[in-house]
Design a protein around this motif. Structure first.
Motif, PDB file in Angstrom:
ATOM      1  N   ARG A  77      17.332  33.622  38.881  1.00 59.83           N
ATOM      2  CA  ARG A  77      18.399  32.625  38.833  1.00 59.83           C
ATOM      3  C   ARG A  77      17.957  31.288  38.224  1.00 59.83           C
ATOM      4  NH1 ARG A  77      23.753  33.725  39.929  1.00 59.83           N
ATOM      5  NH2 ARG A  77      23.982  31.696  40.901  1.00 59.83           N
ATOM      6  N   TRP A  78      16.796  30.814  38.624  1.00 62.08           N
ATOM      7  CA  TRP A  78      16.439  29.437  38.250  1.00 62.08           C
ATOM      8  C   TRP A  78      15.007  29.375  37.751  1.00 62.08           C
ATOM      9  CZ3 TRP A  78      20.570  26.995  37.415  1.00 62.08           C
ATOM     10  CH2 TRP A  78      20.590  25.607  37.240  1.00 62.08           C
ATOM     11  N   LEU A  79      14.716  28.353  36.942  1.00 64.80           N
ATOM     12  CA  LEU A  79      13.423  28.216  36.290  1.00 64.80           C
ATOM     13  C   LEU A  79      12.850  26.823  36.508  1.00 64.80           C
ATOM     14  CD1 LEU A  79      14.443  29.717  32.819  1.00 64.80           C
ATOM     15  CD2 LEU A  79      13.259  30.930  34.655  1.00 64.80           C
ATOM     16  N   TYR A  80      11.531  26.781  36.568  1.00 69.29           N
ATOM     17  CA  TYR A  80      10.844  25.483  36.598  1.00 69.29           C
ATOM     18  C   TYR A  80       9.500  25.649  35.907  1.00 69.29           C
ATOM     19  CZ  TYR A  80       8.888  21.059  38.136  1.00 69.29           C
ATOM     20  OH  TYR A  80       8.335  19.800  38.165  1.00 69.29           O
ATOM     21  N   SER A 335      29.497  27.059  34.118  1.00 68.13           N
ATOM     22  CA  SER A 335      28.347  26.380  33.520  1.00 68.13           C
ATOM     23  C   SER A 335      27.367  25.980  34.623  1.00 68.13           C
ATOM     24  CB  SER A 335      28.809  25.155  32.731  1.00 68.13           C
ATOM     25  OG  SER A 335      29.630  25.562  31.647  1.00 68.13           O
ATOM     26  N   LEU A 336      26.183  26.568  34.604  1.00 64.59           N
ATOM     27  CA  LEU A 336      25.213  26.386  35.690  1.00 64.59           C
ATOM     28  C   LEU A 336      23.978  25.629  35.229  1.00 64.59           C
ATOM     29  CD1 LEU A 336      25.366  29.959  37.303  1.00 64.59           C
ATOM     30  CD2 LEU A 336      26.541  27.894  38.059  1.00 64.59           C
ATOM     31  N   GLY A 337      23.263  26.178  34.249  1.00 65.52           N
ATOM     32  CA  GLY A 337      22.035  25.542  33.804  1.00 65.52           C
ATOM     33  C   GLY A 337      22.299  24.266  33.024  1.00 65.52           C
ATOM     34  N   LEU A 338      21.367  23.325  33.121  1.00 65.61           N
ATOM     35  CA  LEU A 338      21.446  22.084  32.337  1.00 65.61           C
ATOM     36  C   LEU A 338      20.021  21.578  32.116  1.00 65.61           C
ATOM     37  CD1 LEU A 338      22.887  19.607  31.068  1.00 65.61           C
ATOM     38  CD2 LEU A 338      22.929  18.603  33.345  1.00 65.61           C
ATOM     39  N   ALA A 339      19.629  21.436  30.864  1.00 67.72           N
ATOM     40  CA  ALA A 339      18.314  20.889  30.545  1.00 67.72           C
ATOM     41  C   ALA A 339      18.414  20.074  29.268  1.00 67.72           C
ATOM     42  CB  ALA A 339      17.283  22.005  30.377  1.00 67.72           C
ATOM     43  N   GLY A 356      23.506  26.684  30.297  1.00 66.13           N
ATOM     44  CA  GLY A 356      23.674  28.106  30.520  1.00 66.13           C
ATOM     45  C   GLY A 356      25.023  28.379  31.152  1.00 66.13           C
ATOM     46  N   GLN A 357      25.860  29.130  30.449  1.00 61.50           N
ATOM     47  CA  GLN A 357      27.206  29.435  30.935  1.00 61.50           C
ATOM     48  C   GLN A 357      27.230  30.872  31.464  1.00 61.50           C
ATOM     49  OE1 GLN A 357      29.831  28.222  27.569  1.00 61.50           O
ATOM     50  NE2 GLN A 357      30.193  26.397  28.794  1.00 61.50           N
ATOM     51  N   HIS A 358      27.319  31.000  32.777  1.00 62.13           N
ATOM     52  CA  HIS A 358      27.201  32.267  33.474  1.00 62.13           C
ATOM     53  C   HIS A 358      28.378  33.187  33.213  1.00 62.13           C
ATOM     54  CE1 HIS A 358      26.346  34.391  37.547  1.00 62.13           C
ATOM     55  NE2 HIS A 358      25.353  34.671  36.732  1.00 62.13           N
ATOM     56  N   GLY A 405      19.820  29.618  34.719  1.00 63.54           N
ATOM     57  CA  GLY A 405      18.981  28.435  34.574  1.00 63.54           C
ATOM     58  C   GLY A 405      18.370  28.287  33.193  1.00 63.54           C
ATOM     59  N   VAL A 406      18.162  27.029  32.787  1.00 62.91           N
ATOM     60  CA  VAL A 406      17.585  26.691  31.495  1.00 62.91           C
ATOM     61  C   VAL A 406      16.389  25.771  31.718  1.00 62.91           C
ATOM     62  CG1 VAL A 406      18.032  25.786  29.187  1.00 62.91           C
ATOM     63  CG2 VAL A 406      19.920  26.724  30.528  1.00 62.91           C
TER      64      VAL A 406
END
Length: 432
Positions: A77-80, A335-339, A356-358, A405-406
């Motif tokens: 789901r998510w990145l770091y 729209s979920l991810g934002l970077a 990132g648009q789910h 996630g982005v």
């Protein structure tokens, strides 16, 4: 009026009109919103999950290439990205122990989500990806942390790694280069949980590392379960690391997810999922700068001061202070991810936002299911969105993947989590 002045005025009006025409409906800084359309049965247009067939991958925009960097993942789901270049991937889904919502509508939505690939059991794990192998995949993949509770957001401050679970923010000691968290975690802040209609909790550190910002989505679509269960929700919280004190930083944000600080102004921005069930083209999801103490409308109004009369009782005083978002991202795009991009490998993205648009289950035709880029100038969006990665939907309407996630890796490549395809995609310049 002279002929020259008149000509300039006409050209100016034409330029404004031309600029307005560049934005698709439901996108941009000033979207034109249709009248709400109400129905007893919500629109359901499911893209059944059908992970990438052998040999297929998303389609990058011209000048770009995409490789599968993380493979064989379980609902990423998510990145770091850690300072040494290691990539953390939260494998997560809704908590299994969360109280269930009652009613036929909740059951139908549960079945819909399962068909769309969102009904899998939460792995409750964070994976670490390191290096780049010969074929573009990560050189190593290890389990970094496990036995968490629907982990989502992650951020490092000094030697402390903060992980946002569905019900609490935790702090873990971190040593550069370790592939497994070796220290015991400490809970630093409880987060609103309960039914957890929106369970994802993201966390981001301020540029000076003194404060953390934590997203908490609403417990309903539009307060249909009562405002008493929405206490502390539909908000971004601020946590002061030195004092351990927390407060609501901004509210009225139905389901904020992605957060990042705009590189030039250092302003906090967030991507927000807006409400459903009032039409295919309402309400646009959006991204917006987040003002301290700002109220963004939910549930009483949307996109500024457009009243949602489904909410009873109404509060005109709250509607009057609702802040319109900065930029619409299309209705039901999820729209979920934002970077923000602040590297040099892909200069065409410099200082702009990648989202990132789910994709959503309640719009005809489908919307989202892509990675997009929004250019910025002087700290504000400056043009229409551009497709970066598409092809997540098959021609017959199946979902090969769903972007979430982005992140930007240490080399400047763009990383995208895909929770249906169970991949992390890596976007670089195309080789000639």
């Amino acid at each position: 009026m002279s002929a020259r002045v008149l000509a300039l005025a006409v050209l100016g009006a034409m330029s404004v009109h031309a600029l307005a025409q560049q934005y698709a409906p439901g996108f941009g800084p000033d979207p034109q919103l249709p009248a709400p359309q109400k129905s007893l049965i919500p629109t359901m247009n499911i893209a059944p999950a059908d992970p990438w067939p052998q040999g297929t991958r998303p389609t990058p925009a011209a000048g770009l290439a995409v490789t599968a960097y993380g493979t064989g993942l379980d609902h990423p789901r998510w990145l770091y990205v850690l300072p040494n270049g290691d990539v953390l991937v939260a494998e997560s889904n809704k908590p299994a122990n969360a109280p269930k919502e009652d009613g036929i509508k909740a059951k139908v939505q549960g079945m819909v989500m399962k068909k769309a690939g969102a009904g899998v059991e939460s792995p409750n794990r964070i994976i670490l990806l390191r290096g780049i192998g010969a074929n573009g995949t990560a050189a190593t993949k290890t389990t970094f942390a496990q036995n968490l509770n629907s982990p989502f957001g992650m951020t490092l401050v000094g030697s402390d790694l903060y992980i946002a679970n569905a019900d609490a923010l935790w702090r873990f000691p971190y040593k550069t280069g370790e592939t497994t968290l070796s220290g015991k975690g400490t809970k630093v802040m409880d987060l609103p949980a309960g039914i957890n209609h929106h369970w994802t909790k993201n966390v981001a550190a301020s540029p000076d590392g003194k404060k953390l910002y934590v997203t908490v989505g609403s417990n309903s679509n539009v307060a249909e379960n009562g405002m008493e269960i929405e206490q502390g929700r539909a908000a971004i919280w601020e946590y002061d690391i030195a004092s351990g004190k927390s407060r609501i930083y901004a509210s009225g944000l139905r389901n904020p997810n992605g957060m990042d600080f705009e590189p030039q102004t250092k302003m906090l921005w967030t991507a927000v999922n807006e409400r459903d069930e009032i039409g295919n083209d309402l309400v646009p999801d959006y991204m917006t700068s987040v003002k301290d103490g700002g109220f963004y409308g939910w549930p009483y109004s949307y996109y500024g001061q457009h009243v949602d009369d489904r909410v009873k009782p109404q509060k005109p005083d709250m509607v009057a202070k609702a802040i319109p978002p900065d930029y619409a991202l299309g209705a039901h795009t999820a729209s979920l991810g934002l970077a923000f991009y602040n590297a040099s490998l892909l200069p065409q993205f410099k200082n702009g936002a990648l989202i990132g648009q789910h994709g959503s289950w309640n719009r005809k035709p489908h919307a989202g299911y892509k990675l997009i880029f929004v250019p910025f100038n002087n700290g504000k969006p400056s043009g229409p969105p551009q497709d970066v990665l598409t092809g997540f939907l098959s021609k017959d309407g199946k979902a090969y993947g769903r972007p979430v996630g982005v992140a930007i890796d240490k080399q400047g490549a763009v990383l995208l989590a895909d929770d249906v395809g169970n991949m992390v995609w890596r976007i670089t310049p195309a080789t000639k």
